[in-house]
Design an enzyme around this catalytic site. Sequence first.
Site, mmCIF file in Angstrom:
data_model
loop_
_atom_site.group_PDB
_atom_site.id
_atom_site.type_symbol
_atom_site.label_atom_id
_atom_site.label_comp_id
_atom_site.label_asym_id
_atom_site.label_seq_id
_atom_site.Cartn_x
_atom_site.Cartn_y
_atom_site.Cartn_z
ATOM 1 N N LYS A 113 -43.164 0.047 -19.000
ATOM 2 C CA LYS A 113 -41.844 -0.169 -19.602
ATOM 3 C C LYS A 113 -41.848 0.170 -21.090
ATOM 4 C CE LYS A 113 -39.764 -2.382 -15.996
ATOM 5 N NZ LYS A 113 -40.560 -1.753 -14.927
ATOM 6 N N GLY A 143 -38.527 -8.442 -11.769
ATOM 7 C CA GLY A 143 -37.914 -9.660 -12.306
ATOM 8 C C GLY A 143 -38.901 -10.723 -12.733
ATOM 9 N N GLU A 145 -35.844 -7.336 -25.852
ATOM 10 C CA GLU A 145 -34.742 -6.376 -25.653
ATOM 11 C C GLU A 145 -33.410 -7.113 -25.774
ATOM 12 O OE1 GLU A 145 -34.288 -4.678 -21.657
ATOM 13 O OE2 GLU A 145 -35.892 -3.295 -22.207
ATOM 14 N N LYS A 146 -32.394 -6.411 -26.253
ATOM 15 C CA LYS A 146 -31.056 -7.010 -26.291
ATOM 16 C C LYS A 146 -30.590 -7.212 -24.849
ATOM 17 C CE LYS A 146 -26.442 -6.373 -28.162
ATOM 18 N NZ LYS A 146 -26.437 -7.867 -28.232
ATOM 19 N N GLU A 188 -34.939 2.268 -16.930
ATOM 20 C CA GLU A 188 -36.265 2.666 -16.432
ATOM 21 C C GLU A 188 -36.118 3.949 -15.614
ATOM 22 O OE1 GLU A 188 -37.156 -0.932 -14.254
ATOM 23 O OE2 GLU A 188 -36.788 0.081 -12.345
ATOM 24 N N ASN A 207 -37.463 5.877 -12.102
ATOM 25 C CA ASN A 207 -38.173 5.735 -10.832
ATOM 26 C C ASN A 207 -38.719 7.102 -10.445
ATOM 27 O OD1 ASN A 207 -37.343 3.028 -10.631
ATOM 28 N ND2 ASN A 207 -35.325 3.738 -9.983
ATOM 29 N N ARG A 245 -39.824 8.525 -7.839
ATOM 30 C CA ARG A 245 -39.887 8.699 -6.373
ATOM 31 C C ARG A 245 -38.498 9.057 -5.855
ATOM 32 N NH1 ARG A 245 -39.139 3.170 -7.398
ATOM 33 N NH2 ARG A 245 -37.278 2.359 -6.369
ATOM 34 N N VAL A 289 -34.183 5.014 -1.917
ATOM 35 C CA VAL A 289 -33.559 4.674 -0.626
ATOM 36 C C VAL A 289 -32.168 5.301 -0.557
ATOM 37 C CG1 VAL A 289 -32.621 2.761 0.733
ATOM 38 C CG2 VAL A 289 -34.812 2.494 -0.447
#
Lengths: 76, 463, 140
Positions: B116, B165, B200-201, B289, B291, B293, B296
């Site tokens: 991150k 999370g 982070e805000k 972020e 991903n 890959r 889905v």
Amino acid sequence: MEFEKVRDIIVETLGCDAEQVTPTASLADDLGADSLASVELVMALEEAAGVTIDDADVANLKTVGDIMDYLAAHKA
Amino acid sequence: MLKRVLIANRGEIALRVLRACRELGIETVAVYSQADAEALHVQLATQSVCIGPAKASESYLNQTALLTAALATGCDGIHPGYGFLSENADFADACAAAGLTFIGPSGDTIRKAGSKSAARDLMRAAGVPVTPGSDGPVSSVEEALAAAESVGYPVLLKASAGGGGRGIRRCDNAQILPAAYAEAKAEAKACFGDDEMYLEKLVLAPRHIEFQVLADRHGNVIHLGDRDCSVQRRNQKLIEEAPARCLTPALREEMGQAAVRAARAVNYEGAGTVEFLLDADGEHFYFMEMNTRIQVEHGVTEMITGVDLVRQQLRIASGLALDVTQADIHLEGHSIECRINAEDPTKNFQPCPGQVSFLHFPGGAGVRVDSCLYNGCTLSPYYDSMAAKLLVHAPTRLEAIRKMRRCLEEFTLEGFPTNAELSYQILYHPIFVRGGCTTAFLDEHLPELLDFSRRVEEHEEGV
Amino acid sequence: MTNQEIYDLIACFERSSLQTLRLSRQDFSIELSRGGAAAAAPAAPAAMPAPAAAPAPREADGEAITAPLVGTFYAAPAPDQPPFVKVGDRVKKGQTVCLIEAMKMMSEVPAPCDCIIEAVLKDNGELAAFGEPLLRYKPC
């Protein structure tokens, strides 16, 4: 947007007859639009006219005529 | 072109990859755990090999078994699908070391995009807006307080190695920050063995907007528009749509270019997704972020662009240049996907897999169903509970909503409960129809939605 | 699986559009595949990579030593050496009966009990799937 186009959108979205769609026709009473149907009608009009109708204004759109006036006043 | 690809996954994505391979004349090797011996894609593959017992760590996550099966069956490529090893940098490197083409970005790129805080620095340097926050880690309460002061409350304290999370605490003012900081640090240490924290805000009631990107090895990078995944519960997406209704053409263009810059910043290769948070003001967006890959929900992008993303992955991994330019990408109409999971929303979404005693999938114009289910098959309890994905495409969003309602009415699955009924109710909720859902929508309206479907059932039983 | 069930299976396989069907049970597996002219055969004949007829399971019913991991089966400790066991050999519990190689790592497969080797089901260098029978034995 001309009347015929708006009429066709109303007919298609509310499933009513073209003859019923007159400028004075009330969406709820004459065309049987419940609250969800009128939300859907607003969506259909937005997509066709390329405009965004504020939620506040939606409540004031009671008749077909109101819709015509609103669209005339809020060009894309 | 690649000649023979091992599909290192299961369920509907394995079938999705198998179909794309078949259409490109690429042979497929399916691997399966003993629990998946009767799976549909195992029957359809050119060859299939059992690689371990039901437990994922000894089968679908067993890198040695996967590499051994791939080499022993003469594969030249491995497709990781999503989840499992799809974002495991070490596995990507191990494939390369074994002379196998990992269909996806390099291990190095996965590491860059995956961490991150590293990703944030790269994005900031590439001119991609990131949520205001601490530049790098905050290693003490004092540093955290200073950073929070400059960014402005509310803030999020986040573990650098975080995910799903965990190791995150919200902080609305300076008084509670020290306690929140200590808690988050402890949880991060426990979950990830790494308690490096950053700040982070907190963007309030944001929209979750993601952009699909494609990048080949010849420097071509394009974006294929956006998806709105705001209907989710505890980070689990339930309904996805494309394009996002709340984006103006100008904002879509700006975010799309930012997604392309993000992909270039990590010299991306293959199909990827850049996730943004769109502020409630509908103007400011922040990189969240990336991903690395296929996702889905890739199908909704395919339906509005006409581009087969898995085919593009296979072409890119075979060294070909993209055969579509940015100018070729047009977002036609609107697409919606409902994930059908074997879970009972009335029992706190408890997964309840089992045997399919009867199955009927909807069809017709503009309808697509991605699923590995067939009549009589068993959905095993060892893996995730997604049973099928229903997708629709129509010229307008309203027509797509009405088409999905029809599909959910027609969809029949007997044998275990699903969330189909809940999705059906959502499609009638004014906020959803109006396109006003934020990520908080489902949690806030779940009781109302469940109550409505219970009243419908009582009514039906009474009739 | 009774013969009648097999005939039904073949019949329903015929009607389906599946190219291959593979069914494995505890001690029995069958693989059906469609050879011959494919509908729109491309220039090269659509040779089915899967073997045409399912290899008939070798006789001798006894229990089987199955592969503890997926890998390459080796009957002997090294190419130039004799195999660990041959049919008829009496072996002690824990004695190595074959090797499975996975990514250059050799795993020894032990005999589960004192027994007599009845059949060797795999060829040297052949891929063994997880749980696949490798040798048959009769406890003694």
